[in-house]
Design a protein around this motif. Structure first.
Motif, short mmCIF file in Angstrom:
data_model
loop_
_atom_site.label_atom_id
_atom_site.label_comp_id
_atom_site.label_asym_id
_atom_site.label_seq_id
_atom_site.Cartn_x
_atom_site.Cartn_y
_atom_site.Cartn_z
N TRP A 95 -2.74 7.89 1.24
CA TRP A 95 -3.42 6.62 1.77
C TRP A 95 -2.56 5.41 1.25
O TRP A 95 -1.88 5.43 0.37
N TYR A 96 -2.46 4.64 2.34
CA TYR A 96 -1.68 3.57 1.97
C TYR A 96 -2.69 2.28 2.72
O TYR A 96 -3.36 2.51 3.33
N ARG A 97 -2.05 1.14 2.22
CA ARG A 97 -2.86 -0.12 2.63
C ARG A 97 -2.20 -1.37 3.10
O ARG A 97 -0.96 -1.50 2.36
N GLN A 98 -2.69 -2.16 3.94
CA GLN A 98 -2.04 -3.28 4.28
C GLN A 98 -2.88 -4.65 4.21
O GLN A 98 -3.99 -4.37 5.17
N ALA A 99 -2.72 -5.36 3.39
CA ALA A 99 -3.83 -6.83 3.53
C ALA A 99 -3.01 -7.86 4.13
O ALA A 99 -1.92 -7.56 4.55
N PRO A 100 -3.97 -8.63 4.82
CA PRO A 100 -3.15 -9.36 5.57
C PRO A 100 -2.32 -10.38 5.18
O PRO A 100 -2.19 -10.82 3.61
N GLY A 101 -0.99 -10.40 5.78
CA GLY A 101 0.05 -11.21 5.42
C GLY A 101 1.13 -10.56 4.31
O GLY A 101 1.98 -11.11 3.80
N LYS A 102 0.60 -9.30 3.89
CA LYS A 102 1.43 -8.44 3.11
C LYS A 102 1.90 -7.22 3.65
O LYS A 102 1.65 -6.71 4.81
N GLN A 103 2.81 -6.53 2.95
CA GLN A 103 3.47 -5.31 3.44
C GLN A 103 2.44 -4.19 3.11
O GLN A 103 1.68 -4.34 2.06
N ARG A 104 2.75 -2.99 3.83
CA ARG A 104 2.10 -1.94 3.75
C ARG A 104 2.28 -1.36 2.32
O ARG A 104 3.69 -1.16 1.95
N GLU A 105 1.41 -0.90 1.43
CA GLU A 105 1.82 -0.42 0.19
C GLU A 105 1.01 0.86 -0.08
O GLU A 105 -0.01 1.34 0.34
N LEU A 106 1.85 1.92 -1.09
CA LEU A 106 1.14 3.25 -1.32
C LEU A 106 -0.09 2.72 -2.27
O LEU A 106 -0.16 2.05 -3.18
N VAL A 107 -1.13 3.65 -1.88
CA VAL A 107 -2.52 3.72 -2.78
C VAL A 107 -2.18 4.84 -3.45
O VAL A 107 -2.40 4.98 -4.71
N ALA A 108 -2.36 5.92 -3.01
CA ALA A 108 -2.32 7.49 -3.50
C ALA A 108 -1.78 8.28 -2.44
O ALA A 108 -2.11 8.39 -1.36
N THR A 109 -1.24 9.46 -3.23
CA THR A 109 -0.77 10.55 -2.43
C THR A 109 -1.22 11.62 -3.28
O THR A 109 -1.23 11.81 -4.46
N ILE A 110 -1.30 13.04 -2.44
CA ILE A 110 -1.35 13.97 -3.07
C ILE A 110 -0.79 15.38 -2.32
O ILE A 110 -0.62 15.42 -1.15
N THR A 111 -0.24 16.38 -3.08
CA THR A 111 0.73 17.30 -2.43
C THR A 111 -0.26 18.47 -2.18
O THR A 111 -1.41 18.47 -2.48
N SER A 112 0.30 19.34 -1.52
CA SER A 112 -0.34 20.44 -1.05
C SER A 112 -0.71 21.43 -2.37
O SER A 112 -1.72 22.14 -2.36
N GLY A 113 -0.28 21.41 -3.50
CA GLY A 113 -0.60 21.82 -4.57
C GLY A 113 -1.68 20.99 -5.59
O GLY A 113 -2.05 21.65 -6.57
N GLY A 114 -1.98 19.87 -4.80
CA GLY A 114 -3.04 19.34 -5.74
C GLY A 114 -2.46 17.95 -6.76
O GLY A 114 -3.34 17.53 -7.33
N ILE A 115 -0.99 17.98 -6.54
CA ILE A 115 -0.55 16.72 -7.87
C ILE A 115 -0.64 15.48 -6.98
O ILE A 115 -0.12 15.13 -5.84
#
Length: 120
Positions: free
Chosen positions: A35-55
């Protein structure tokens, strides 16, 4: 390939929301989802990621409040968001690093955003 996100909405500070994202179409395998997010007037940023192995990997700003999880068989990723703050207000985008067909390289796919608004 499509990524369909859902679960956004309006919530008061301190509240919770759960985002879901389902991948569909021609998919051989999925590496990481996130998941990534982008607030008004800001760049898109990483929120969280998860690998196929659950990391899982989280942005510092959401550690301890958000939890990412994944259903590999259903090709879905979830984001449980607790203790929401006004600064969490943004469009949240689902991302998948996946291989559409055997012997192909992995490709990044993005879903349309789902809006999360944290306000009293």
């Amino acid at each position: 390939v499509q990524l369909q996100a859902s679960g956004g909405g309006l919530v008061q500070p301190g509240g919770s929301l759960r985002l879901s994202c389902a991948a569909s179409g021609s998919i051989f395998s999925i590496n990481a989802m996130g998941w990534y997010r982008q607030a008004p007037g800001k760049q898109r940023e990483l929120v969280a990621t998860i690998t196929s192995g659950g990391i899982a990997n989280y942005a510092d700003s959401v550690k301890g409040r958000f939890t990412i999880s994944r259903d590999v068989a259903k090709k879905m990723v979830f984001l449980q968001m607790n203790s929401l703050k006004p600064e969490d207000t943004a469009n949240y985008y689902c991302n998948a690093d996946l291989i559409p067909h055997p012997h192909m390289r992995s490709v990044d796919y993005w879903g349309k955003g789902t809006l999360v608004t944290v306000s009293s």
